[in-house]
Scaffold this active site. Structure first.
Site, PDB file in Angstrom:
ATOM      1  N   ASP A 188      62.608   9.104  30.974  1.00 32.48           N
ATOM      2  CA  ASP A 188      63.719  10.018  30.709  1.00 32.48           C
ATOM      3  C   ASP A 188      63.633  10.990  31.822  1.00 32.48           C
ATOM      4  OD1 ASP A 188      64.969  12.428  30.017  1.00 32.48           O
ATOM      5  OD2 ASP A 188      63.729  12.800  28.127  1.00 32.48           O
ATOM      6  N   LYS A 201      72.765  17.950  34.160  1.00 34.34           N
ATOM      7  CA  LYS A 201      71.804  18.469  34.496  1.00 34.34           C
ATOM      8  C   LYS A 201      71.513  18.392  36.115  1.00 34.34           C
ATOM      9  CE  LYS A 201      69.381  18.170  30.352  1.00 34.34           C
ATOM     10  NZ  LYS A 201      69.119  19.375  29.630  1.00 34.34           N
ATOM     11  N   GLN A 205      65.309  15.851  33.514  1.00 35.26           N
ATOM     12  CA  GLN A 205      64.874  16.921  34.364  1.00 35.26           C
ATOM     13  C   GLN A 205      64.493  16.592  35.558  1.00 35.26           C
ATOM     14  OE1 GLN A 205      65.214  20.231  33.403  1.00 35.26           O
ATOM     15  NE2 GLN A 205      65.718  19.610  31.180  1.00 35.26           N
ATOM     16  N   CYS A 221      63.821  21.790  21.989  1.00 34.67           N
ATOM     17  CA  CYS A 221      63.993  20.445  21.435  1.00 34.67           C
ATOM     18  C   CYS A 221      62.710  19.703  21.604  1.00 34.67           C
ATOM     19  CB  CYS A 221      65.119  19.823  22.014  1.00 34.67           C
ATOM     20  SG  CYS A 221      66.649  20.471  21.784  1.00 34.67           S
ATOM     21  N   HIS A 228      61.016  15.527  24.967  1.00 37.05           N
ATOM     22  CA  HIS A 228      62.137  16.269  24.376  1.00 37.05           C
ATOM     23  C   HIS A 228      62.526  15.359  23.316  1.00 37.05           C
ATOM     24  CE1 HIS A 228      66.678  16.944  24.179  1.00 37.05           C
ATOM     25  NE2 HIS A 228      66.164  18.176  24.963  1.00 37.05           N
TER      26      HIS A 228
END
Ligand code: PMP
Length: 411
Positions: free
Chosen positions: A200, A226, A203, A366, A123
Site C-alpha cells: 500500500d 495524495k 503514503q 482509519c 490503514h
C-alpha cells in the site's frame, strides 16, 4: 529545477489564503495533498478541448483522449519503474486497488487454512479487504507487531511469515506512525516462503521515488490525490504473470473480448480490470502531477522534506505535555507526526489549531486496531509535504503551546 521554494509554493493556489484570520498552514497532507496549477490546468484543458470517451470512437477527439489516457499509463509505468504499461491498472484510488487484489487474486488463489500476513499499523483499506477475504475463505489473518519505536518488528515478521503464508499486505509508509516500512526486506522474506506481497503505497509516493522492479513487489497500490493529482484516480501495479491468471474484478463495457448470450471472454490486462468509463481526466491529471514532481527532482523534494522533518521533530519536543508516537530520531521519521497533548481530546486540539489557521487531522486515522495497540482512542496528526515551511512548523508549535496553556489554566 529552475524555481525557488517560494515560486514552488505559489504553484499551489489553495495554500495562499487566510483561515480564521490567520495564514493557512496546511498540515493535513497525509489525508490529501494540494494540487499545483499545472495539474489543475491539465485537467481543465482536457475538458475544454479533448473531452471524449476513450477506446471507443474513431473520431478525432476520441483519438486524442485515448492517446492522452494511454500516454498517462506510460508516464505511470515510468514513474513506478514497471516493465510494461499492461501492468498499470487505473482505479479510483488506493482503496479500490487493494480491493481489486483481494477480490480477484485473493478469491481465486487463497484457500482455507492459508495464512495472510499484514501489520498492526495498516490503514483500514489494507486491513478490511484481507480480513473479509480470510473470513470468506477460512484463511488465517496474522498481524506483524511494532517495535517500541513504532517501526515494523522484523523479528516478529520473520516468525509470522511461514511456509503457510500465501500473501503479505503491508504499507510502504504508515499514515500514523511516521515510519517507512523496510519493504524490500519484507518482500525478500515473503518470497523465500513463496508468498506474494501487496504494498500500500498511499503514503510513500509523494515522498520517495518508488521502483517496483527494484523492490520486486508483486502488487503496488497508490492514490493520485495524495501525490498532487485529482481525487478519484489511483493505480494498481501488478506483475504481468499474476494479472494474467486473475479473473476480472468488475464486469461491463470495455473489459471484454467477446460477449455471447450465455458466456463471455475477457480482454487482456490492464483492460480486463478497467470495466466501464474510466476517470480519463484524472489519469491525465495524475500524469501531469508526475511530470511536475519529476521537474522538481526527487533530490530537491527529499532534501526539503528532511529539513522540515528535522526541524519539526526538534520543535515539537519543546511543547509541554506532547507525546509523540513513532521514532524519536528525525532520521528515522517520515513527515507524519501523530501525537497527543496532555489529556486534551485530539478533536479539541485540532479545533483549537483550526481557529489559528492550522489544518491538522484528529481521530483514529482509519487505523482502529493500531489505536487499540497504542492504547489510545485517537491522536492528532500533522503531516508535511515539500511545499510546507519552517514558519508553518513554528505556527503549529506556538498554537499547540497556547492550546495547552488555555486548557491547563483557562483564558
Ligand atoms: N492506505 C493508507 C496508508 C492511507 O493513508 C490511505 C488514505 N488515508 C489509504 C490507504 C486509502 O486511500 P484512498 O482513500 O485514497 O483510497
Amino acid at each position: 529545477m529552475d524555481k525557488t521554494s517560494e515560486e514552488i509554493r505559489h504553484d499551489f493556489p489553495a495554500l495562499d489564503q487566510m483561515v480564521n484570520q490567520a495564514p493557512l498552514a496546511y498540515l493535513d497532507n497525509a489525508a490529501t495533498s494540494q494540487r499545483p496549477a499545472p495539474v489543475l490546468k491539465t485537467v481543465e484543458d482536457f475538458y475544454f478541448h479533448d473531452n471524449a470517451n476513450v477506446h471507443r470512437g474513431v473520431h478525432t477527439l476520441a483519438q486524442r483522449a485515448t492517446d492522452r489516457y494511454e500516454q498517462a499509463r506510460e508516464t505511470v509505468r515510468q514513474f513506478l519503474g514497471a516493465e510494461s504499461p499492461t501492468e498499470i491498472i487505473f482505479t479510483k484510488g488506493c482503496t479500490e486497488a487493494l480491493n481489486l487484489v483481494a477480490s480477484s487474486y485473493g478469491m481465486s488463489q487463497i484457500q482455507a487454512g492459508d495464512e495472510i500476513v499484514i501489520s498492526i499499523q495498516e490503514h483500514h483499506s489494507n486491513l478490511i479487504p484481507w480480513q473479509q477475504l480470510a473470513i470468506q475463505k477460512g484463511a488465517i489473518l496474522k498481524y506483524i507487531d511494532l517495535t517500541d519505536e513504532g517501526e515494523i518488528d522484523l523479528t516478529d515478521a520473520q516468525e509470522k511469515i511461514t511456509d503457510q503464508t500465501k500473501l503479505v499486505a503491508i504499507n510502504h509508509a504508515s499514515n500514523v506512525m511516521g515510519t517507512i516500512t523496510p519493504l524490500k526486506t519484507l518482500v525478500e522474506l515473503a518470497h523465500q516462503k513463496g508468498a506474494v506481497v501487496v504494498a500500500d503505497g498511499a503514503q510513500a509516493v509523494l515522498h520517495e521515488p518508488v521502483n517496483v522492479r527494484d523492490l520486486d513487489v508483486d502488487f503496488y497500490a497508490l492514490s493520485g490525490h495524495k501525490m498532487l493529482a485529482p481525487m478519484g484516480i489511483g493505480v494498481l501495479y501488478g506483475k504481468a504473470s499474476l494479472l494474467e491468471k486473475m479473473p476480472p474484478y468488475q464486469y461491463g463495457g470495455e473489459m471484454i473480448s467477446r460477449v455471447q448470450r450465455q458466456e463471455s471472454s475477457w480482454a487482456q490486462a490492464p483492460y480486463k480490470f478497467e470495466a466501464g468509463t474510466q476517470n480519463v481526466a484524472g489519469a491525465i491529471g495524475l500524469a501531469a502531477a508526475i511530470d511536475y514532481l519529476n521537474n522538481l527532482s526527487w533530490g530537491w523534494i527529499q532534501q526539503q522534506e528532511s529539513d522540515l522533518i528535522q526541524y519539526a521533530t526538534q520543535e515539537l519536543k519543546k511543547v509541554d505535555g506532547l507525546k509523540l508516537y513513532g521514532p524519536k530520531e528525525a532520521q528515522r521519521r517520515s513527515g507524519v507526526f501523530s501525537f497527543n497533548l496532555g489529556q486534551i481530546h485530539p478533536h479539541d486540539v485540532a479545533t483549537a489549531l483550526d481557529m489559528a489557521g492550522v489544518a491538522v487531522r484528529a481521530g483514529h486515522h482509519c487505523a482502529q486496531p493500531l489505536m487499540d495497540y497504542l492504547g489510545v482512542p485517537a491522536t492528532v496528526r500533522a503531516s508535511f509535504a515539500f511545499y510546507n515551511t519552517k514558519a508553518e512548523v513554528d505556527q503549529l508549535v506556538t498554537d499547540l503551546q497556547a492550546t495547552k496553556e488555555f486548557f491547563d489554566h483557562g483564558a
